[in-house]
Design a protein around this motif. Structure first.
Motif, PDB file in Angstrom:
ATOM      1  N   LYS A 104      16.297  10.359 -32.244  1.00  0.00           N
ATOM      2  CA  LYS A 104      17.095  11.218 -33.134  1.00  0.00           C
ATOM      3  C   LYS A 104      17.026  10.713 -34.569  1.00  0.00           C
ATOM      4  O   LYS A 104      16.882  11.469 -35.514  1.00  0.00           O
ATOM      5  N   THR A 105      17.163   9.417 -34.722  1.00  0.00           N
ATOM      6  CA  THR A 105      17.080   8.764 -36.029  1.00  0.00           C
ATOM      7  C   THR A 105      16.316   7.458 -35.858  1.00  0.00           C
ATOM      8  O   THR A 105      16.138   6.970 -34.736  1.00  0.00           O
ATOM      9  N   ARG A 106      15.883   6.869 -36.968  1.00  0.00           N
ATOM     10  CA  ARG A 106      15.167   5.591 -36.901  1.00  0.00           C
ATOM     11  C   ARG A 106      16.087   4.458 -37.328  1.00  0.00           C
ATOM     12  O   ARG A 106      16.634   4.464 -38.437  1.00  0.00           O
ATOM     13  N   CYS A 107      16.254   3.491 -36.451  1.00  0.00           N
ATOM     14  CA  CYS A 107      17.024   2.292 -36.792  1.00  0.00           C
ATOM     15  C   CYS A 107      16.142   1.395 -37.661  1.00  0.00           C
ATOM     16  O   CYS A 107      14.952   1.208 -37.372  1.00  0.00           O
ATOM     17  N   SER A 108      16.715   0.825 -38.689  1.00  0.00           N
ATOM     18  CA  SER A 108      15.903   0.074 -39.655  1.00  0.00           C
ATOM     19  C   SER A 108      15.290  -1.189 -39.067  1.00  0.00           C
ATOM     20  O   SER A 108      14.270  -1.680 -39.560  1.00  0.00           O
ATOM     21  N   PHE A 109      15.870  -1.725 -38.000  1.00  0.00           N
ATOM     22  CA  PHE A 109      15.349  -2.964 -37.419  1.00  0.00           C
ATOM     23  C   PHE A 109      14.196  -2.711 -36.440  1.00  0.00           C
ATOM     24  O   PHE A 109      13.511  -3.636 -36.022  1.00  0.00           O
ATOM     25  N   CYS A 110      13.976  -1.458 -36.064  1.00  0.00           N
ATOM     26  CA  CYS A 110      13.068  -1.138 -34.956  1.00  0.00           C
ATOM     27  C   CYS A 110      11.620  -1.506 -35.276  1.00  0.00           C
ATOM     28  O   CYS A 110      11.108  -1.221 -36.355  1.00  0.00           O
ATOM     29  N   GLY A 111      10.955  -2.116 -34.294  1.00  0.00           N
ATOM     30  CA  GLY A 111       9.549  -2.435 -34.434  1.00  0.00           C
ATOM     31  C   GLY A 111       8.686  -1.664 -33.441  1.00  0.00           C
ATOM     32  O   GLY A 111       7.499  -1.946 -33.288  1.00  0.00           O
ATOM     33  N   CYS A 112       9.296  -0.689 -32.748  1.00  0.00           N
ATOM     34  CA  CYS A 112       8.577   0.079 -31.735  1.00  0.00           C
ATOM     35  C   CYS A 112       7.835   1.259 -32.355  1.00  0.00           C
ATOM     36  O   CYS A 112       8.117   1.666 -33.480  1.00  0.00           O
ATOM     37  N   VAL A 116      10.757  10.139 -35.472  1.00  0.00           N
ATOM     38  CA  VAL A 116      12.029  10.838 -35.597  1.00  0.00           C
ATOM     39  C   VAL A 116      11.750  12.335 -35.494  1.00  0.00           C
ATOM     40  O   VAL A 116      11.054  12.911 -36.335  1.00  0.00           O
ATOM     41  N   SER A 117      12.250  12.943 -34.435  1.00  0.00           N
ATOM     42  CA  SER A 117      12.037  14.377 -34.238  1.00  0.00           C
ATOM     43  C   SER A 117      13.122  14.948 -33.337  1.00  0.00           C
ATOM     44  O   SER A 117      13.474  14.345 -32.321  1.00  0.00           O
ATOM     45  N   ASN A 118      13.633  16.106 -33.750  1.00  0.00           N
ATOM     46  CA  ASN A 118      14.552  16.867 -32.917  1.00  0.00           C
ATOM     47  C   ASN A 118      13.998  18.278 -32.694  1.00  0.00           C
ATOM     48  O   ASN A 118      14.733  19.218 -32.416  1.00  0.00           O
ATOM     49  N   ASN A 119      12.661  18.365 -32.839  1.00  0.00           N
ATOM     50  CA  ASN A 119      11.970  19.645 -32.734  1.00  0.00           C
ATOM     51  C   ASN A 119      11.568  19.897 -31.275  1.00  0.00           C
ATOM     52  O   ASN A 119      10.684  19.209 -30.749  1.00  0.00           O
ATOM     53  N   PRO A 120      12.167  20.884 -30.604  1.00  0.00           N
ATOM     54  CA  PRO A 120      11.847  21.153 -29.196  1.00  0.00           C
ATOM     55  C   PRO A 120      10.373  21.489 -28.967  1.00  0.00           C
ATOM     56  O   PRO A 120       9.793  21.102 -27.945  1.00  0.00           O
ATOM     57  N   GLU A 121       9.754  22.184 -29.928  1.00  0.00           N
ATOM     58  CA  GLU A 121       8.353  22.561 -29.770  1.00  0.00           C
ATOM     59  C   GLU A 121       7.449  21.330 -29.782  1.00  0.00           C
ATOM     60  O   GLU A 121       6.531  21.201 -28.949  1.00  0.00           O
ATOM     61  N   THR A 122       7.706  20.417 -30.708  1.00  0.00           N
ATOM     62  CA  THR A 122       6.906  19.190 -30.793  1.00  0.00           C
ATOM     63  C   THR A 122       7.030  18.374 -29.514  1.00  0.00           C
ATOM     64  O   THR A 122       6.029  17.913 -28.950  1.00  0.00           O
ATOM     65  N   MET A 123       8.261  18.199 -29.046  1.00  0.00           N
ATOM     66  CA  MET A 123       8.476  17.420 -27.834  1.00  0.00           C
ATOM     67  C   MET A 123       7.897  18.121 -26.613  1.00  0.00           C
ATOM     68  O   MET A 123       7.363  17.471 -25.703  1.00  0.00           O
ATOM     69  N   SER A 150       5.127  -0.442 -10.076  1.00  0.00           N
ATOM     70  CA  SER A 150       6.036  -0.532 -11.213  1.00  0.00           C
ATOM     71  C   SER A 150       5.794   0.653 -12.136  1.00  0.00           C
ATOM     72  O   SER A 150       4.663   0.877 -12.576  1.00  0.00           O
ATOM     73  N   LEU A 151       6.844   1.428 -12.389  1.00  0.00           N
ATOM     74  CA  LEU A 151       6.792   2.546 -13.325  1.00  0.00           C
ATOM     75  C   LEU A 151       7.853   2.314 -14.385  1.00  0.00           C
ATOM     76  O   LEU A 151       9.035   2.133 -14.058  1.00  0.00           O
ATOM     77  N   HIS A 152       7.428   2.327 -15.648  1.00  0.00           N
ATOM     78  CA  HIS A 152       8.376   2.069 -16.735  1.00  0.00           C
ATOM     79  C   HIS A 152       8.234   3.129 -17.821  1.00  0.00           C
ATOM     80  O   HIS A 152       7.131   3.402 -18.288  1.00  0.00           O
ATOM     81  N   TRP A 153       9.370   3.729 -18.204  1.00  0.00           N
ATOM     82  CA  TRP A 153       9.427   4.661 -19.320  1.00  0.00           C
ATOM     83  C   TRP A 153      10.022   3.931 -20.520  1.00  0.00           C
ATOM     84  O   TRP A 153      11.140   3.415 -20.459  1.00  0.00           O
ATOM     85  N   GLY A 154       9.263   3.905 -21.624  1.00  0.00           N
ATOM     86  CA  GLY A 154       9.758   3.246 -22.833  1.00  0.00           C
ATOM     87  C   GLY A 154       9.590   4.135 -24.050  1.00  0.00           C
ATOM     88  O   GLY A 154       9.077   5.247 -23.975  1.00  0.00           O
ATOM     89  N   GLY A 155      10.017   3.626 -25.188  1.00  0.00           N
ATOM     90  CA  GLY A 155       9.971   4.462 -26.384  1.00  0.00           C
ATOM     91  C   GLY A 155      10.020   3.650 -27.665  1.00  0.00           C
ATOM     92  O   GLY A 155       9.726   2.463 -27.665  1.00  0.00           O
ATOM     93  N   GLY A 156      10.506   4.330 -28.742  1.00  0.00           N
ATOM     94  CA  GLY A 156      11.278   5.536 -28.769  1.00  0.00           C
ATOM     95  C   GLY A 156      12.510   5.502 -27.866  1.00  0.00           C
ATOM     96  O   GLY A 156      13.013   4.473 -27.470  1.00  0.00           O
ATOM     97  N   THR A 157      12.947   6.710 -27.556  1.00  0.00           N
ATOM     98  CA  THR A 157      14.095   6.894 -26.660  1.00  0.00           C
ATOM     99  C   THR A 157      13.711   7.929 -25.611  1.00  0.00           C
ATOM    100  O   THR A 157      13.772   9.137 -25.880  1.00  0.00           O
ATOM    101  N   PRO A 158      13.285   7.501 -24.422  1.00  0.00           N
ATOM    102  CA  PRO A 158      12.885   8.458 -23.389  1.00  0.00           C
ATOM    103  C   PRO A 158      13.956   9.502 -23.081  1.00  0.00           C
ATOM    104  O   PRO A 158      13.631  10.659 -22.796  1.00  0.00           O
TER     105      PRO A 158
END
Length: 495
Positions: A104-112, A116-123, A150-158
């Motif tokens: 939804k937003t980008r945290c300033s500390f994030c290194g992943c 940033v997108s809330n667009n349903p079409e893009t997703m 092992s199955l892992h979902w990561g992100g971003g925010t899955p």
């Protein structure tokens, strides 16, 4: 006398204002050695020693590290090598990683790798590309003989995806692949997740969940552009996840963030201990604004100094150890009954791009933007640009943009570095049995004297051991085995 008194008063007022974010007066601040205790043992670090080991170094989630990987060339075609590896993988359990980059937003500390997108079409387009990439894999893997352990979902925010989108991907994975007995099926989320979503994820087959809490202090989170999640809400989320019978609940924390102090971070640690997750990942904030441009909004004057960061970490080690958590590797903690601790006791623990795992990570297949796949002698990475990734997948080809083909020497050094981060020792007899070379002869060009003198390692005839003090400097110790390190790359500091 009056003039001197007023001068002293003004100087004191100036210093108090200057040090308003520091919790102890100037005359009580440690100006010499940093003395501390780790799990009952006393240690002392001089300012010179701190400077000596506070270097910019890789985190070694892979070896060789990603900055030296190369793009496709006429002599090395990584998409073709990837296809060959998929066909050659037989009777082997694999790990599958799904990358969902959206937030939804980008945290300033994030290194992943995040968008940033809330667009349903893009997703929606991205979800369709994930499905196509899974189809590509299914057509090239013998799914009757190969199972996912092992199955892992990561992100971003899955969990930024809708329930329908998550279900679409998860059902397609189940359609394409079989699972081993008792697989790890995990997903990352944040404190914004709803109670309803927690229940949905459990019904969708996820049996492990990781909450990116980072800190519980409002002043700290505000400085990072992060929505504040108070302790009551966090406790409620964890308690509800526990009631749903998730097998393992992890909380991510980060030390070294702006406005963190010893007092407020200690309170966060104590509150997390009271919540009692099964695992805690305690990451060192990687401040590299030259590379991560969004970090440039952080005021560096608000960041704790290296000495304070080290004291935060050491204090956390002691608090978590007293609460019954085992210190795993570089930055993970787990309850003694957790399978991560059991795997370490059996020397079965692994470490990769998603952290420590109780499952082997020798064959990892990454799906999605920037995802990395790894095999015993090959790394490949997908496109980093969203449109380029979607275009490649739609054409029916792997979205691979770069990779690295490991030599035997690379494999040996990777094995060594894995042992340092996972077991903190190397059995030289075991090394010789596996690689058919003598440890001391093979690494005769490496000088260990400085690490021994500074009490980071013990190097005997049959073992190479990391000391308890050396646990604070695993990246430094691993770096002596890195033959590519002299190449110029920007990494975060070790402290």
């Amino acid at each position: 006398m009056v003039a001197n008194y007023h001068l002293f008063w003004l100087l004191q007022l100036f210093l108090n204002n200057l040090l308003k974010n520091i919790e102890i007066p100037l005359w009580q601040m440690p100006m010499n050695n940093l003395d501390f205790i780790i799990q009952g043992s006393k240690f002392s670090i001089t300012p010179d020693l701190l400077d000596k080991y506070n270097r910019q170094l890789p985190r070694y989630t892979s070896y060789p590290t990603a900055p030296i990987w190369t793009k496709n060339t006429e002599s090395i075609n990584f998409p073709l090598l990837f296809k060959e590896k998929l066909r050659a993988t037989k009777d082997q359990n694999i790990s599958l990683y799904i990358h969902i980059p959206f937030c939804k937003t980008r945290c300033s500390f994030c290194g992943c790798s995040s968008i940033v997108s809330n667009n349903p079409e893009t997703m929606g387009r991205y979800v369709n590309s994930i499905i196509k990439e899974l189809d590509f894999l299914q057509n090239r893997i013998d799914t009757k003989k190969i199972k996912i352990n092992s199955l892992h979902w990561g992100g971003g925010t899955p969990t930024h995806l809708t329930q329908t989108q998550i279900e679409k991907i998860q059902n397609h994975i189940l359609k394409c692949f079989g699972f081993s007995k008792q697989p790890e099926i995990s997903i990352e989320t944040n404190p914004d997740i709803s109670i309803e979503m927690l229940g949905f994820l459990k019904d969708a087959g996820f049996n492990r969940i990781s909450f990116g809490i980072q800190d519980l202090n409002e002043t700290v989170l505000n400085a990072c552009g992060r929505k504040f999640a108070d302790i009551k809400k966090t406790r409620h989320l964890i308690d509800h996840a526990r009631s749903l019978d998730y097998k393992s609940i992890n909380i991510d924390l980060c030390y070294g963030l702006p406005n963190q102090t010893k007092t407020n971070f200690e309170l966060t640690i104590k509150n997390i201990i009271n919540i009692s997750p099964d695992r805690i990942s305690l990451f060192n904030f990687a401040y590299i604004p030259q590379t991560l441009k969004h970090q440039q909004i952080i005021n560096p004057d608000l960041l704790p100094c290296s000495e304070d960061k080290l004291s935060f970490f050491v204090n956390a080690i002691n608090l978590l150890s007293e609460a019954g958590y085992d210190f795993i590797g570089m930055d993970h903690f787990a309850k003694k009954e957790d399978e991560l601790c059991l795997a370490k006791s059996k020397a079965e623990i692994s470490r990769g791009f998603q952290g420590y795992s109780a499952k082997p990570l020798t064959h990892l297949i990454g799906v999605g933007l920037t995802s990395i796949s790894s095999f015993p002698n090959l790394y490949v990475q997908n496109e980093k640009d969203l449109e380029s990734y979607i275009k490649a997948v739609e054409s029916g080809n792997p979205a691979i943009i770069k990779g690295f083909l490991l030599s035997r020497d690379d494999e040996i050094r990777r094995w060594i570095i894995q042992r340092i981060f996972c077991q903190q020792f190397i059995d030289k007899i075991e090394f010789e049995k596996i690689w058919c070379v003598n440890f001391n002869d093979y690494f005769k060009e490496i000088v260990f004297n400085e690490l021994i003198k500074d009490n980071l390692i013990i190097n005997s005839s049959q073992r190479f051991d990391v000391t308890l003090f050396g646990r604070l400097f695993l990246r430094n110790i691993a770096s002596i085995f890195d033959k590519y390190l002299d190449q110029k790359s920007l990494f975060s500091k070790t402290i």
